[in-house]
Design a protein around this motif. Structure first.
Motif, PDB file in Angstrom:
ATOM      1  N   GLY A 156      30.224  40.095  33.169  1.00 52.81           N
ATOM      2  CA  GLY A 156      29.889  38.720  33.521  1.00 52.81           C
ATOM      3  C   GLY A 156      30.904  37.756  32.927  1.00 52.81           C
ATOM      4  O   GLY A 156      31.935  38.204  32.410  1.00 52.81           O
ATOM      5  N   PRO A 157      30.652  36.450  32.947  1.00 55.35           N
ATOM      6  CA  PRO A 157      29.504  35.796  33.577  1.00 55.35           C
ATOM      7  C   PRO A 157      29.643  35.706  35.091  1.00 55.35           C
ATOM      8  O   PRO A 157      30.709  36.030  35.630  1.00 55.35           O
ATOM      9  N   LEU A 158      28.580  35.290  35.774  1.00 52.34           N
ATOM     10  CA  LEU A 158      28.647  35.084  37.211  1.00 52.34           C
ATOM     11  C   LEU A 158      29.477  33.840  37.501  1.00 52.34           C
ATOM     12  O   LEU A 158      29.442  32.878  36.734  1.00 52.34           O
ATOM     13  N   ASN A 159      30.219  33.865  38.606  1.00 56.73           N
ATOM     14  CA  ASN A 159      31.028  32.690  38.973  1.00 56.73           C
ATOM     15  C   ASN A 159      30.335  31.789  39.991  1.00 56.73           C
ATOM     16  O   ASN A 159      30.985  31.158  40.833  1.00 56.73           O
ATOM     17  N   VAL A 160      29.025  31.741  39.910  1.00 55.02           N
ATOM     18  CA  VAL A 160      28.212  30.775  40.660  1.00 55.02           C
ATOM     19  C   VAL A 160      27.223  30.188  39.648  1.00 55.02           C
ATOM     20  O   VAL A 160      26.726  30.903  38.775  1.00 55.02           O
ATOM     21  N   ALA A 161      26.947  28.906  39.770  1.00 52.48           N
ATOM     22  CA  ALA A 161      25.982  28.260  38.881  1.00 52.48           C
ATOM     23  C   ALA A 161      24.599  28.899  39.035  1.00 52.48           C
ATOM     24  O   ALA A 161      24.324  29.569  40.028  1.00 52.48           O
ATOM     25  N   ARG A 184      25.965  37.463  43.162  1.00 48.07           N
ATOM     26  CA  ARG A 184      26.811  36.369  43.600  1.00 48.07           C
ATOM     27  C   ARG A 184      26.432  35.874  44.998  1.00 48.07           C
ATOM     28  O   ARG A 184      26.333  34.669  45.242  1.00 48.07           O
ATOM     29  N   LYS A 185      26.231  36.808  45.906  1.00 48.57           N
ATOM     30  CA  LYS A 185      25.943  36.400  47.283  1.00 48.57           C
ATOM     31  C   LYS A 185      24.580  35.719  47.379  1.00 48.57           C
ATOM     32  O   LYS A 185      24.420  34.724  48.082  1.00 48.57           O
ATOM     33  N   TRP A 190      24.623  30.795  33.471  1.00 49.18           N
ATOM     34  CA  TRP A 190      24.788  29.361  33.205  1.00 49.18           C
ATOM     35  C   TRP A 190      23.411  28.749  32.991  1.00 49.18           C
ATOM     36  O   TRP A 190      22.500  28.981  33.779  1.00 49.18           O
ATOM     37  N   SER A 216      24.822  32.286  45.896  1.00 50.48           N
ATOM     38  CA  SER A 216      25.527  31.410  46.831  1.00 50.48           C
ATOM     39  C   SER A 216      24.599  30.998  47.981  1.00 50.48           C
ATOM     40  O   SER A 216      24.542  29.817  48.358  1.00 50.48           O
ATOM     41  N   LEU A 217      23.842  31.952  48.526  1.00 48.60           N
ATOM     42  CA  LEU A 217      22.893  31.627  49.598  1.00 48.60           C
ATOM     43  C   LEU A 217      21.831  30.647  49.098  1.00 48.60           C
ATOM     44  O   LEU A 217      21.405  29.750  49.834  1.00 48.60           O
ATOM     45  N   TYR A 272      27.090  42.847  40.631  1.00 54.09           N
ATOM     46  CA  TYR A 272      27.839  41.579  40.583  1.00 54.09           C
ATOM     47  C   TYR A 272      27.959  40.955  41.975  1.00 54.09           C
ATOM     48  O   TYR A 272      27.733  39.756  42.165  1.00 54.09           O
ATOM     49  N   HIS A 273      28.315  41.790  42.960  1.00 54.63           N
ATOM     50  CA  HIS A 273      28.437  41.264  44.333  1.00 54.63           C
ATOM     51  C   HIS A 273      27.102  40.713  44.826  1.00 54.63           C
ATOM     52  O   HIS A 273      27.038  39.663  45.457  1.00 54.63           O
ATOM     53  N   TRP A 293      22.248  28.345  46.853  1.00 53.50           N
ATOM     54  CA  TRP A 293      22.879  27.016  46.827  1.00 53.50           C
ATOM     55  C   TRP A 293      23.091  26.461  48.241  1.00 53.50           C
ATOM     56  O   TRP A 293      22.866  25.276  48.490  1.00 53.50           O
TER      57      TRP A 293
END
Lengths: 453, 453
Positions: A208-213, A116-117, A174, A120-121, A112-113, A123
Motif C-alpha cells: 500500500g497505500p491505495l492511490n485513491v482517497a 482501487r477499481k 487515507w 474509483s467506482l 490492490y487492483h 467516487w
C-alpha cells in the motif's frame, strides 16, 4: 415511513434471467453489448426506487460441460457480454441514486487492483458502489489464469478471508479528512493521515497505500453470495448483504436465523447484515396471464441448453449419457458451489423428477425462488417472507429484460409502496443509505475521534 | 481536407501537468476525484475535435524517494485520483466521438482481465478505446503485488511481448459476424466462429476464449510509450501510436526515423504507426502573457517537491544529500525507465545546470517538449515538427486543467484548423478512424474472406 423497509435490487443479466429469454419476441437479443439497453434498465430500476442494480460475473465463458458443451453454449446468450466494472462505471454517469453492485472473484484477482477499481467506482458514483465477493463457481476460470485446475473450495475461502482484509486495509489508507488541498501553504494532504498497510500474509504481500482517497461510503457495500459453511462464516464476519438462493419459506427462515445467529461472535448486531434471497417473478395482471407468459418462455427452451444448464448447476457433472426422461443418477462430490448442488439433488429426490423435469423446473429461476402469479399474489408472498423472518428484501431476477423488469416495477412495486413496505422516494444518496447500513469508521481513527469529526 | 492531418490527444492528469498546477488560483484542486471536472475536460477536448483523451497510470502511489519522500508527496497532487479504466468508462457515457486511452501496465496484470476490460470499454464507447501499454516505471508497484523488488527492465519487456500477443489472441476469440442471435432457430452464435486460444508460453497459460465479443475496432488502438531499445522494438512490432518525450526538433526527427525505419522488418508500412511526442504548451495571447503565466506556476513550486520530482525521474536516485545549487552527481545505472533518465542527465551536462535549475527546467514539461509562447508561435512550432518528419501529431499536456486546455483549444486549435492541419469536424466515429488507422482483421479469418464480408 418509520416502518421497516424492503430492499430491492435488480439482477440484470443481458436479456433476462430465464435461460431462453433472448428468444422472446420482445427481447433485445444483443443486450449484452448494448449500453443503451443497460442504461434503460438502470433508469427503470432507479425510477422505481430500487436500492441497486446487480451484475453477476465470471472471468471466463460459462461453457456447458460434456461433449455437447459448445453446442449448448451456442444456443444460449451467456457466452459474451460487458465486463461488470466497466459497465457500472458507465452507468454511474447516466443515473443519480441507484446503487451499482458488481461481482468480482477473489480467486483470480489481486486485492490492490480490486480495492482501487471499487474505490474509483465509489467516487465516480458519489457513494453507490457495492462489491459482491465470490470465490468462483465457474471451473473454466482457472485455465485463463495459468492454473490447470480450479482452486479447491476450502483454499478459495481461505484466500477470500485474507483478500477482504487486505482490501479493507487499503480502503483505510487515507483518513476521510486527509486531503487539505491548501493552496496557500502548499500542503495537499496531511501526511499523518496517510497509513501504509504493510500487509504480509499467507496469500498476499501488499504494501500500500491505495492511490485513491477513502471511498465516499468508507467501504463500498460488501455483498456475498456463498451459502456453504465457509461461505456463511465469511459472510457473518464481513458481509453487509447476502444474496442467497432459497426456494421455500421454511428454508429461507432457517437460513436467515442461521446466518444472523452467527453475527454475535464477531461483535455484530443482526441488522448490520441484510439477507436478500433471489426472486424470479413472472408477473401478470392475472395469475392466468402470468402462467401464459411463463409457458411461452418454457416452450422456447432448447433441450440441449436445458441439459447443459442442469449439468453446470450440478458442479459440471456430465449428464449427456443419461436418458432425459429417467431419474437423476447418483452424483460424486463436487469442487464447485456446494450449496446449490445439494439443493438441486434434494429437490429432484423430493419431487421424484426426471432429468427433463428437473431442468425445466430450474430453467427459469435457476435455483432461486420462483413465483408465477398476479402482481397481488407476488406482493403478498414478498410481504410474507419479509414479515416472517425470511428476508430483509430481495434480488429481483426479471425473466426477461427489459420487459420482465417493466412488469415488476409497474405492477408489483406500486402495491408494495401502497402497503408502506417500500420507499416512494430515495431518502439518502448512497447505497449504504438506501440499505440502512452505517458508514464504517476508518480503523486507524479512534471511534471517539471519528464521531467528533 | 485531403491534406495530411495532425492527431491531437489531451493528456489529462487531474489538475494539470505542471507539478504545482493544483496551487494555481483557478485550479480545481480536488479534480482527481471529481467526475464533473473530468466530464468538462473530455467535452472540451471533444468540442475541439481532439482524437482522444489520454490517462497515465501507476498501480501504486507515486512516492518520492529518499527520506523526504512523504513530505514531498504530501505537497503534490499526484498521490490519489480515479483509476483510468473506470474513469474512461464513465466518460464514454458523456461523450460521443472522442477516443479514450488508458495506460495499463503488463508487469502487474493478467492478460485475460486486461483484454476483457478494454474490449468492454470499446463496446461501451462504440469503438473509442485505446490501450497505452507500459511496463511500469514506478518502483513502488512491485510491493503491492507480492514482490520485494521491481521486475528487471529486460524481463518486463519479455513479459510485455508475450502479454500483447495473448491479448490480441483473446480479442480474436470471436469472428466479427459470429453472433447470429437467430430467435427462430435458437442459434445465438455460430460455433465455428468461436476460437479458443490455448496459449501456453513462458509467462502465461491462457485458454480463452474471451467472454466479450470482438471489439468494434477489432482491437482497441495499441499505444506505447517506451523509448528504450526493447521499448522501440516492441513498438515497431505491435504499436499503432507512440507517445514519446522529445525536447528538440533534431532529437524528434531522429527518433521518428529510427522507429519508422524498424517497421519494415515486421512487414509494416510507416503510416501504420503514428508518432506523437508530448508537448507542454503554455499559451498566451502574446509571448509576454505566456511567460507571465509560466512564471506564476514556477513560483508555486515547493523546493521539496521539485527535488523529489527530479529524483523520481532519475530512476529513484536520492538527491537529498547534495547541494541544490551544485551540479548533478554521477548516477548509477537504473532499473527504471532508461530513456528518460539518459535524456535528463544529458540535458544537465549540456546546459551546465545545477540541481535546482534542473528541477525547475523539468517541473513543467517533465522531460517533454516545452513551449512558452503566443498561440501563433506554438502553432508555428507544431506545424514545423509535423511537416519536417518529427511527428504525426502531439499529446498535448496542458499545464493546468481545465484552464490550460481551454487556452490551447480556444487559441491554438483554430489556427491549426485555419491552416488545414487539423479537422474541424470528426469524419468517423471510432478512435481508429480519427487516427487514420486500419481496422485489424481477425487472424482466424483469411484476408480475402474478411475483405468480402
Amino acid at each position: 415511513m418509520s416502518q421497516r423497509q424492503l430492499s430491492l435490487n435488480a439482477f440484470i443479466p443481458s436479456t433476462g434471467h430465464h435461460v431462453a429469454a433472448w428468444r422472446h419476441p420482445d427481447a433485445q437479443a444483443d443486450g449484452g453489448h448494448s449500453f443503451r439497453h443497460y442504461a434503460q434498465i438502470a433508469q427503470t430500476a432507479e425510477a422505481a426506487r430500487f436500492d441497486a442494480v446487480f451484475l453477476a460475473d465470471s472471468a471466463a465463458v460459462w461453457g456447458g460441460s460434456g461433449e455437447d458443451g459448445l453446442t449448448s453454449l451456442a444456443r444460449s446468450a451467456r457466452a459474451a457480454h460487458f465486463e461488470p466494472i466497466t459497465l457500472l462505471s458507465a452507468l454511474s454517469a447516466v443515473t443519480e441514486h441507484i446503487g451499482l453492485i458488481a461481482t468480482v472473484t477473489t480467486t483470480y484477482n489481486e486485492p490492490y487492483h480490486l480495492a482501487r477499481k471499487f474505490a474509483s467506482l465509489d467516487w465516480l458514483s458519489n457513494g453507490r458502489a457495492g462489491w459482491n465477493l465470490v470465490t468462483s463457481a465457474n471451473q473454466h476460470e482457472a485455465q485463463n489464469f495459468g492454473l490447470a485446475q480450479h482452486v479447491q473450495h476450502a483454499d478459495r475461502y481461505d484466500r477470500a478471508e485474507e483478500f477482504i482484509d487486505v482490501v479493507k486495509g487499503l480502503w483505510d489508507s487515507w483518513e476521510d479528512n486527509a486531503f487539505l488541498r491548501d493552496k496557500q501553504s502548499g500542503v495537499f494532504f496531511d501526511e499523518h493521515k496517510l497509513h501504509t498497510l504493510h500487509h504480509r500474509g499467507k496469500h498476499f504481500s501488499v504494501k500500500g497505500p491505495l492511490n485513491v482517497a477513502r471511498p465516499p461510503q468508507g467501504y463500498p457495500v460488501l455483498v456475498q453470495a456463498g451459502s456453504s459453511e465457509p461461505g456463511k462464516e465469511l459472510a457473518a464476519r464481513t458481509a453487509e448483504v447476502i444474496f442467497t438462493a432459497q426456494q421455500t419459506l421454511a428454508d429461507a427462515q432457517a437460513f436467515y436465523r442461521d446466518v444472523k445467529g452467527r453475527l454475535a461472535k464477531y461483535g455484530r448486531i443482526p441488522d448490520t447484515l441484510k439477507i436478500l434471497p433471489g426472486i424470479f417473478p413472472v408477473v401478470g395482471r392475472t395469475e392466468a396471464e402470468a402462467r401464459d407468459k411463463f409457458q411461452a418462455l418454457q416452450d422456447l427452451i432448447d433441450p440441449v441448453v436445458g441439459l447443459s444448464l442442469l449439468s453446470g448447476m450440478l458442479g459440471g457433472f456430465d449428464l449427456s449419457g443419461y436418458p432425459l426422461d429417467g431419474p437423476l443418477p447418483d452424483l460424486p462430490a463436487s469442487n464447485g458451489g456446494k450449496s446449490r448442488q445439494a439443493l438441486l439433488i434434494d429437490k429432484a429426490r423430493r419431487e421424484n423428477l426426471t432429468i427433463r423435469q428437473l431442468y425445466l423446473s430450474i430453467a427459469g429461476a435457476r435455483g432461486h425462488w420462483q413465483i408465477v402469479g398476479s402482481a397481488v399474489q407476488i406482493a403478498d408472498q414478498i410481504q410474507q417472507w419479509f414479515e416472517s423472518g425470511a428476508a430483509d428484501g430481495f434480488n429481483v431476477m426479471p425473466p426477461t429484460l427489459p420487459g420482465g423488469l417493466d412488469d415488476f416495477t409497474s405492477l408489483v412495486v406500486p402495491i408494495l409502496q401502497e402497503r408502506g413496505l417500500f420507499r416512494t422516494e430515495y431518502r439518502g444518496n448512497t447505497l449504504r443509505e438506501h440499505l440502512g447500513l452505517q458508514r464504517p469508521h476508518n480503523h486507524h481513527v479512534p471511534q471517539s475521534t471519528a464521531a467528533a469529526a
